[in-house]
Structure formats: structure tokens, C-alpha cells
Motif scaffolding. Structure first.
Motif, PDB file in Angstrom:
ATOM      1  N   GLY A   1      38.030  40.495   3.433  1.00 53.58           N
ATOM      2  CA  GLY A   1      38.840  39.431   3.991  1.00 53.58           C
ATOM      3  C   GLY A   1      40.004  38.988   3.141  1.00 53.58           C
ATOM      4  N   VAL A   2      40.210  39.632   1.975  1.00 59.41           N
ATOM      5  CA  VAL A   2      41.299  39.252   1.068  1.00 59.41           C
ATOM      6  C   VAL A   2      42.281  40.414   1.013  1.00 59.41           C
ATOM      7  N   ARG A   3      43.512  40.175   1.408  1.00 62.13           N
ATOM      8  CA  ARG A   3      44.514  41.235   1.414  1.00 62.13           C
ATOM      9  C   ARG A   3      45.021  41.496  -0.009  1.00 62.13           C
ATOM     10  N   GLY A   4      45.120  42.779  -0.357  1.00 58.78           N
ATOM     11  CA  GLY A   4      45.698  43.151  -1.631  1.00 58.78           C
ATOM     12  C   GLY A   4      44.678  43.663  -2.629  1.00 58.78           C
ATOM     13  N   LEU A   5      45.185  44.450  -3.574  1.00 59.38           N
ATOM     14  CA  LEU A   5      44.363  45.085  -4.601  1.00 59.38           C
ATOM     15  C   LEU A   5      44.178  44.173  -5.793  1.00 59.38           C
ATOM     16  N   GLN A   6      42.974  44.193  -6.351  1.00 58.29           N
ATOM     17  CA  GLN A   6      42.689  43.476  -7.587  1.00 58.29           C
ATOM     18  C   GLN A   6      42.241  44.482  -8.632  1.00 58.29           C
TER      19      GLN A   6
END
Length: 524
Positions: free
Chosen positions: A517-522
Motif C-alpha cells: 500500500g506504499v508507493r515507491g522503493l525503500q
């Protein structure tokens, strides 16, 4: 591979028990004569798993480099016994049968084993006369209503036989994935020493440039005879799609890279015949659930559902695309780059994807495709320069897909990519012209298994400074492993320092995490 003694083999029952025979194979006919050499030189494979079924594959070959493409096999149907068991020792056999490997299909075997239990490991093997194949490991997908705790998935692409040894495939197998995706350039079409890596070629292709059925069959057999590749096929089921080199470099629908090249004979009809033969050989040599192609078209895009955890949308970015703009390659931005009608996928495949986004209820929607998806400007000045072979040359089509998954409420869209012989990790945006445009997905790009040799080992690219959404780069050979759970998808970029000599270890150069549910790479 999971090989054991021949004395444990239980003789199979009649053909068709718990299975469908793909490719119009009738019940095996004994024929005459006996094989005096081991016919399992190309190993075993499985693929396209369902919750109750998996495809088992082998191809009989006593002489893989036979220039006729028939791998030294007799011109008769050969009965092949097969078994599926619940244990690696093959003692608890749950399905068995006999398949007629026919010469018109290059003695390939495709068995659709039905009646298996969902979300389970199985082991399988084949037998011809006194010869036993290696034992392969496979697994079924979870039941559609189940949410599995995790999935170990690896993906790879671009294995040029001449440019190095396939050690990366063996290291991938040693990571014990549950599922392997191959995103294209499984084999290369060139005759020996036509495509030379910066490090020099370390082994040679057999035969001419592949342009007819015999030469494509021979080339596939040469690759499949590699034991490192066999180990990767034997460890898990595969989902495969092609890119360009399975047919011809940078082909686009009915257009080859070089229309005037001798192997294309300068006519659309000649290239159609080449595609027909390439498609047939690809089907013969891959663990595909699909029926065999009948001509110069072959619908290979398809979906695989992994319970409620993931849907894999396996795409074809070659067969339906418009020809590349401006003579292909990296070119300055031109007036046609944003033409709405230009398509990478073709209209039917685009609709299939958008409908799939709308219908999906899985936690993760994963696009298995071939060419660089994120925008990548290579001009550090005021101009813009893009790869016309990548999605940058088909920007309206790319925009419709990203808008499609956004409007459909796809929970976690992830694009997997091969082709470029480098590791990349990228954020995906809805509007590439706006630096503040929101991130709407992630792209993971695997390096090559061998293509372009050992690489520079660099972990920085000048294009990252121009394109801040490009979060990671590595110019080593390798593959990517992932762990997918309901909570997150973690990707490890696995790299080898050298492929021009066999035996290198694989190391993790970077690890990224995508939260549910969280857009983007960590960076993990």
C-alpha cells in the motif's frame, strides 16, 4: 538436480492417467529399435503452474548439436514414461503416465499433470527404455482463495552463450526459489563471433544464424545442454516470455532489425516464415501450457494467479509493437514520440492488461515484461535523448497502462524488466514531465546472466543524476530474487564479479523493500 538411482523407478501406467498430452500427441507407439545413448541430455523443466496442475517438460536428444535440428533422434515416436511424486526420493508416486514424443515436435514432451494438490511441492522425472532423467522439483500454485504466507520468486534474462558461463543460473537454483520468471533473450540468434562481448567470447555458438526450424532447434538444444541452466530449470516451475533474440535482434511485429539481411531475404513473407519457425522451436523447448503455434503468430501473453497474494501478468512487447522510431537506438526526442496511436502492446493486449487490473483482487500485481519501463533521459543538457526500443519510444501506451492501474485501484503494481544487461531499481511516475508527479509503482530490472561479459562493476550511472527516480544501478551480471508476503515485497539484486570463467559466487549488491500500500522503493 535431484538425481537418484534407477532402481527406484516405478514403471508408468497407460498414457493420460491424471494428465493431458499437449501438442496433438497420440498414445505412444513403440516403434522399432532402441536408443543406445542417454536421450536426457537437455535436462527437465516445469512451468505454468495452476493450483491443481503443472506442465512437465523434457526433450529427447542424443546429439544436441545435430545440424538437422532433430538432435540425433530416430524418425519415430518414442514412448516416454513420467512420474510425479510427493518426495524427492520418488517413493510416494501420485501421478504417472506415458507420452509419445514425436519427431515432428523435435521429440519434445509437454505433460499437463492434473489432479495435484494446491500449494504443494512435487518431484518428477522421465524414463525412456533403460534411461532415467534427472529429478526435477516443482510446485503448484495456492488455491485461488488462499493467502500464502510468502512466495520466493526469482527472475532473470539475457543469457548470451558465447559471452560467458551460466554460473548465475546455478546460483539462482541454489537460492531455492518457488517460482522463476524468465523475461526474454533466453537464447541468441547470431552465428559464432558475430556478437562479441567487450571481454571477448569464451565459447562458440554452433551452426549458422538461426533463421529456420532446424537452426532454432539446434540453438535451443545447445543452450539446454548447459548443466548450469538445467539446474535452474530443475529447481522450480518457470514462467517464460520472449524478447527479441529468440527471433531476431530488435524485431517489431512483422519488421526485422535489418530487412535486407541475408537471413531475412528482404521480404515480409520471408520474415514471417522465420517467426513461424522461431515460435515453433520456442514452444518445443519451453515448459509452456499453451498449444503449439500454427503459423507466424503465437499469443504468449497470459496470467498466472498465486492465490490471493499475487497475479503475474506475463507480457509480449515484441509481437504487436509498432516499429521503433528514428531508426531505433538512443535518439533525440522527436515529434512522433508522443503519438497516441503508437503501441508497444497492441490494442488487444493493452485491453487484456487494463481488464486484468480492473478484475484483480490480489495483493500484488506484477508485470513480467522485457524492456525498460521508467523514463530515462540520457541527455545531460537542455535536450532529451531516449531509447527508442524501450517504453520511452511508446509513451502514450505507457501512460495508458499507468493510468489504468491507478484508476483501477491496483493495490501494489510492480513492473519486472530484463533486456538492458544492468541492474536497476526505479520509481514509476504518472507524469514524467512533472518532477512533483506522484509515484504510482515500482520497477525492478535484472541484469543479464552473461550478455556483454563481465561488466564494469560500476554502481553509479550518469543517467541517475538526470533521472532522480532511478534509485539503483549496477553493471554486474546476475539476477534478482524476491520474497513476496502480504506485508511487503523485498528484492535482492544478486551479482557475479565474473562470468568469463565459471564458478563465481553470487553476492547481494542491494536490497529494496516495497511496503504493502506504499508507493515507491525503500532501501532495505
Amino acid at each position: 538436480m535431484f538425481d537418484i538411482s534407477r532402481r527406484h523407478f516405478v514403471v508408468g501406467a497407460g498414457a493420460g492417467f491424471g494428465a493431458t498430452l499437449i501438442g496433438a500427441n497420440a498414445t505412444a507407439s513403440p516403434g522399432g529399435g532402441r536408443l543406445s545413448q542417454n536421450p536426457f541430455t537437455l535436462g527437465v523443466a516445469s512451468g505454468d503452474p495452476l493450483s491443481d496442475s503443472v506442465i512437465l517438460w523434457t526433450r529427447l536428444a542424443v546429439d544436441p548439436l545435430d545440424e538437422s535440428g532433430f538432435a540425433g533422434m530416430p524418425a519415430r515416436t518414442v514412448p516416454v514414461q513420467w512420474q510425479v511424486a510427493e518426495d524427492p526420493g520418488m517413493r510416494r508416486v501420485v501421478r504417472r503416465g506415458t507420452f509419445g514424443a514425436r519427431p515432428e515436435n523435435a521429440h519434445s514432451v509437454h505433460v499437463d499433470v492434473r489432479g495435484l494438490r494446491p500449494g504443494r511441492e512435487y518431484w518428477y522425472r522421465f524414463k525412456v527404455m533403460r534411461w532415467l532423467s534427472p529429478i526435477g522439483r516443482t510446485r503448484t500454485a495456492p488455491a485461488p482463495h488462499e493467502m500464502p504466507a510468502s512466495l520466493a520468486m526469482a527472475f532473470a534474462s539475457c543469457a548470451q552463450y558465447e559471452h560467458g558461463f551460466f554460473t548465475a543460473y546455478r546460483r539462482l537454483a541454489q537460492d531455492h526459489p518457488d517460482l522463476v520468471l524468465h523475461l526474454g533473450d533466453y537464447q541468441y540468434e547470431y552465428r559464432a563471433n558475430t556478437y562479441v562481448s567487450p571481454d571477448g567470447n569464451v565459447r562458440d555458438h554452433a551452426g549458422p544464424e538461426t533463421c529456420d526450424l532446424a537452426s532454432y532447434r539446434q540453438r535451443h538444444a545447445q543452450y539446454k545442454a548447459d548443466e548450469d541452466l538445467q539446474s535452474a530449470h530443475a529447481v522450480a516451475p518457470w514462467l517464460v516470455v520472449w524478447d527479441d533474440h529468440e527471433i531476431d535482434n530488435n524485431w517489431a511485429a512483422g519488421v526485422p532489425e535489418n530487412t535486407e539481411a541475408e537471413e531475412n531475404n528482404g521480404t515480409p513473407a520471408a520474415f514471417a516464415a522465420r517467426r513461424r519457425d522461431a515460435f515453433r522451436a520456442y514452444w518445443e523447448n519451453m515448459p509452456l501450457r499453451l498449444p503449439q503455434p500454427k503459423g507466424a503468430s503465437f499469443r504468449i501473453y497470459r496470467r498466472t494467479q498465486w492465490g490471493r497474494l499475487a497475479t503475474f501478468h506475463m507480457m509480449d512487447t515484441r509481437q504487436y509493437r509498432d516499429d521503433q522510431l528514428y531508426g531505433d537506438g538512443w535518439k533525440a526526442k522527436g515529434p512522433d514520440i508522443d503519438t497516441p496511436g503508437r503501441s508497444m502492446t497492441g490494442e488487444a493486449q493493452e485491453k487484456w492488461l487494463l481488464d486484468g487490473f480492473t478484475a484483480s483482487r490480489q495483493r500484488w500485481d506484477i508485470l513480467g515484461q522485457q524492456v525498460f519501463f521508467a523514463a530515462q533521459d540520457a541527455d545531460a543538457g537542455p535536450g532529451e535523448k531516449y531509447s527508442m526500443d524501450a517504453w520511452d519510444g511508446y509513451r502514450a501506451n505507457r501512460s495508458r497502462l499507468t493510468k489504468g492501474w491507478t484508476e483501477a485501484g491496483v493495490r501494489n503494481p510492480v513492473v519486472l524488466t530484463g533486456d538492458v544487461h544492468k541492474h536497476w531499481a526505479n520509481d514509476l511516475k504518472l507524469d514524467w514531465s512533472d518532477p512533483d508527479s506522484p509515484v504510482v509503482g515500482s520497477e525492478l530490472v535484472c541484469s543479464s546472466i552473461t550478455s556483454t561479459g563481465d561488466g564494469s562493476h560500476s554502481t553509479t550511472s550518469a543517467n541517475q543524476r538526470i533521472n532522480p527516480h532511478l534509485k539503483f544501478f549496477n553493471d554486474d551480471r546476475g539476477y534478482v530474487t524476491t520474497r513476496i508476503t502480504p506485508e511487503a515485497m523485498t528484492a535482492e539484486f544478486r551479482s557475479l564479479d565474473i562470468v568469463t570463467k565459471p564458478g563465481a559466487d553470487a553476492v547481494t549488491k542491494a536490497r529494496f523493500r516495497i511496503e504493502d500500500g506504499v508507493r515507491g522503493l525503500q532501501r532495505a
